[in-house]
Design an enzyme around this catalytic site. Sequence first.
Site, PDB file in Angstrom:
ATOM      1  N   TYR A   1      -2.460  -1.328  10.238  1.00 48.89           N
ATOM      2  CA  TYR A   1      -2.431  -1.377   8.780  1.00 48.89           C
ATOM      3  C   TYR A   1      -1.088  -0.914   8.215  1.00 48.89           C
ATOM      4  O   TYR A   1      -0.411  -1.652   7.497  1.00 48.89           O
ATOM      5  CB  TYR A   1      -3.569  -0.539   8.191  1.00 48.89           C
ATOM      6  CG  TYR A   1      -3.636  -0.622   6.690  1.00 48.89           C
ATOM      7  CD1 TYR A   1      -4.118  -1.764   6.059  1.00 48.89           C
ATOM      8  CD2 TYR A   1      -3.177   0.424   5.891  1.00 48.89           C
ATOM      9  CE1 TYR A   1      -4.154  -1.860   4.676  1.00 48.89           C
ATOM     10  CE2 TYR A   1      -3.202   0.336   4.516  1.00 48.89           C
ATOM     11  CZ  TYR A   1      -3.692  -0.801   3.906  1.00 48.89           C
ATOM     12  OH  TYR A   1      -3.708  -0.889   2.532  1.00 48.89           O
TER      13      TYR A   1
ATOM     14  N   SER B   1       0.862  -1.185   0.000  1.00 47.83           N
ATOM     15  CA  SER B   1       0.000   0.000   0.000  1.00 47.83           C
ATOM     16  C   SER B   1       0.891   1.226   0.000  1.00 47.83           C
ATOM     17  O   SER B   1       2.078   1.155   0.351  1.00 47.83           O
ATOM     18  CB  SER B   1      -0.879  -0.001   1.251  1.00 47.83           C
ATOM     19  OG  SER B   1      -1.507   1.260   1.454  1.00 47.83           O
TER      20      SER B   1
END
EC number: 1.1.1.-
Length: 313
Positions: free
Chosen positions: A172, A160
Site C-alpha cells: 500500500y 494517501s
Amino acid sequence: MEALTDLSFMYRWFKNCNLVRDLSEKYVFITGCDSGFGNTLAKQLVGRGMRVLAACLTEEGAQKLQQDTSYQLQTTLLDVTKSESIRAAAQWVRAQVGEQGLWALVNNAGVGLPSGPNEWLTKEDFVKVINVNLVGLIEVTLHMLPMVKRARGRVVNMSSSGGRVAVIGGGYCVSKFGVEAFSDSIRRELHYFGVKVSIIEPGNYRTSILGKENLELRMQKLWERLPQETRDSYGEEYFHIYTDKLKNMMQLAEPRIRDVINSMEHAVVSRSPRVRYNPGLDAKLLYLPLAKLPTPVTDFILSRYLPRPADSV
C-alpha cells in the site's frame, strides 16, 4: 497581523469560490465508483450538473450507481489491472467526449490489502496492491492523457498520507509513494499543455479499501503460513499485539468522508486547484509532520508504535 490573517482568509476564499465556467458541458471520468470515495464523488458531481463517466469493477456496482443518479451519469466496467479493459474504457470515453476532450480524470480505484509486516508477505501480495494502486493508475492515465490535453483539463490522483510516510508494511505505502512520484513528474510535464495535476492525500478513513474479511482472521492466515523459524523470531506476543494495534487503527478510522469528497470536487471544479490536498485531522496533525521531521526522529516515533519481537537485540 490581523490584516495579514484577513488577507490570507480572503485569498483562500477566492481560490475556493473561483469555479470553472460551463461545468454542465464538461466530462469527468472517475475510476473505482462501486463504493467509497469514487461513488460519492460521482453523485456529488452529478449534483453539480457535470457529465460524469463512472467506471465500476462490477456490473452490480454500475447498475446500483446508475439507479441512484440521473441521465447525466453513464457507467462502464473497468478492471485497472487488465490492459484490454483499460483500452476498451478509453475507447468508450473517447466516443462520449468527442472533440471537446475530457475535462478531468480522477484516478480513484485502489486496494489496501494484503498489509502487514513486510517479512510476512510474499511478492504476490505486493504485486496485487501495486498493480491496482500504481501500475493501473499509470496505464489509465497514459490512455486518457490525449483527451485531457485536448480539453486543457486536469488529472486528480488518489494517493494517501501513507504516500508521505510509510506507516505500515506491504504494497500500500509502496504504491502510494509511487503515485506521488508519478503525479509530480507528469504535473511538471503537462504544465506546458495547460493541464493541472492534483494529489489527494487523505488520513485514515473507513472505506471498503480495508476489505470485508475479519481483520483477525486475515492476520491469522498470514501468521500461519509463515515458516516456523520466522514465527519464532517474532513470537506469539508480537503477533497478538500487532493485530490489536491494527484493529485499534481501523476502529479509529474516520467514517465521515465528506472532507475527502470536497477535496476531490475542488480539484475538479476549481480554476485554481491545489497541488496537494490533505483531508483529515490525522493527516494534518500527525502524518504530514512525521513526513517532514528528520528521518531518525520519525523512525523513533513510529518504532514506539510497533511491538518488540522475541529475537530483538
